[in-house]
Design an enzyme around this catalytic site. Structure first.
Site, PDB file in Angstrom:
ATOM      1  N   GLU A  79      39.021  43.511 -19.742  1.00  0.00           N
ATOM      2  CA  GLU A  79      39.019  44.635 -20.687  1.00  0.00           C
ATOM      3  C   GLU A  79      39.069  44.205 -22.149  1.00  0.00           C
ATOM      4  OE1 GLU A  79      42.175  47.194 -19.371  1.00  0.00           O
ATOM      5  OE2 GLU A  79      40.864  48.205 -17.928  1.00  0.00           O
ATOM      6  N   GLU A 110      47.893  32.921  -1.277  1.00  0.00           N
ATOM      7  CA  GLU A 110      48.941  32.753  -2.287  1.00  0.00           C
ATOM      8  C   GLU A 110      49.883  31.593  -1.972  1.00  0.00           C
ATOM      9  OE1 GLU A 110      52.629  35.602  -1.203  1.00  0.00           O
ATOM     10  OE2 GLU A 110      50.864  36.665  -1.912  1.00  0.00           O
TER      11      GLU A 110
END
Length: 293
Positions: A79, A110
């Site tokens: 963004e 992870e």
């Protein structure tokens, strides 16, 4: 047991709530996210001040996380380009499990510390780069590996976690603890823990962009007008900030590829696009200084 994993004592009968009460419980619990970020304000301020000279020297923002935290890092990195015209290559994110993990959970990714180190190292970090390492638990192996690689390269490391005393915050140069406590749905850190990370990232990156002269007053004047909505927004911002007529603002924008900063200097200083760009360059991109020069 970690705070984020501890069952909440506030709503033990959550599954019996009527819809309005159920929604109220979720919404009310989110307020803790704001409080947690406010409590971390001194550490966030230190992070911005430490990052600023590195970014001014040409460094990048490098994000690393897993699951919800990883996706929030990707979101923040993506963004910055349309909002502040920040170069895409200077805000790069890696997520455990690779790009596909943005859309489909990659279980076990992870837990791979070596892969976290390899993914971060593949970005070729340097001493001017700023690594933002995110893990709600604060002990995610993938993220700890990324910290190791970033620190080995001399990059500034900023760790975000939702549990006090977490390895991620301890091993990073600047640790930011967002202590949101137990979740309404036990252990679901996509709830207020994730919300707090989103707020913290918004706060950090937006403050950095303000310091980098991407804002005039409180107006977003360095956006990329890449679609019809943003073209209209650029026009509205130019009219508001310059006091010019819509027609004059439109004419100025047409001469500078709809770059609001340039149009503002053109209109307020009575110069052409090339002169406006030169004034902005001399003022390090600051509209305020370009107008007063």
């Amino acid at each position: 047991m970690l705070n984020t994993e501890t069952p909440s004592t506030r709503h033990p009968d959550l599954d019996t709530y009527a819809t309005p009460a159920l929604l109220d419980a979720f919404i009310d619990d989110q307020t803790a996210a704001v409080a947690a970020v406010k409590a971390a304000l001194p550490q966030l301020a230190a992070a911005v001040d430490a990052a600023l000279p590195r970014i001014r020297a040409g460094g990048r923002l490098l994000y690393a996380g897993a699951g919800t935290s990883g996706r929030l890092g990707v979101l923040d990195s993506v963004e910055l380009h349309p909002t502040f015209s920040w170069p895409r290559e200077r805000a790069v994110a890696v997520i455990a499990g690779g790009e596909g993990a943005m859309f489909v959970a990659v279980e076990g990714a992870e837990d791979d510390r070596a892969q976290g180190a390899a993914d971060l190292a593949a970005l070729n970090p340097g001493p001017n780069d700023v690594a933002l390492l995110l893990a709600a638990s604060g002990g995610t192996p993938y993220v700890l590996g990324a910290i190791e690689a970033a620190r080995a390269a001399g990059a500034l490391t900023i760790g975000f976690a939702n549990n006090p005393g977490a390895p991620v915050t301890a091993q990073a140069e600047i640790g930011i603890t967002l202590d949101t406590g137990p979740e309404v749905i036990s252990g679901s850190t996509r709830l207020k823990a994730g919300t707090s990370q989103k707020i913290a990232l918004n706060t950090f990156s937006s403050a950095l962009m303000v310091k980098l002269n991407k804002v005039y007053g409180n107006l977003m004047v360095d956006l990329k007008a890449t679609n019809a909505k943003l073209v209209k927004r650029a026009l509205a911002l130019t009219v508001r900030a310059s006091g010019a007529s819509e027609a004059d603002a439109q004419a100025a924008l047409a001469q500078c590829d709809h770059h609001v900063k340039t149009a503002l200097v053109m209109l307020k200083r009575g110069v052409d696009a090339a002169q406006a760009r030169a004034l902005l360059d001399a003022a390090d991109g600051s509209v305020s200084r370009a107008l007063s020069a």
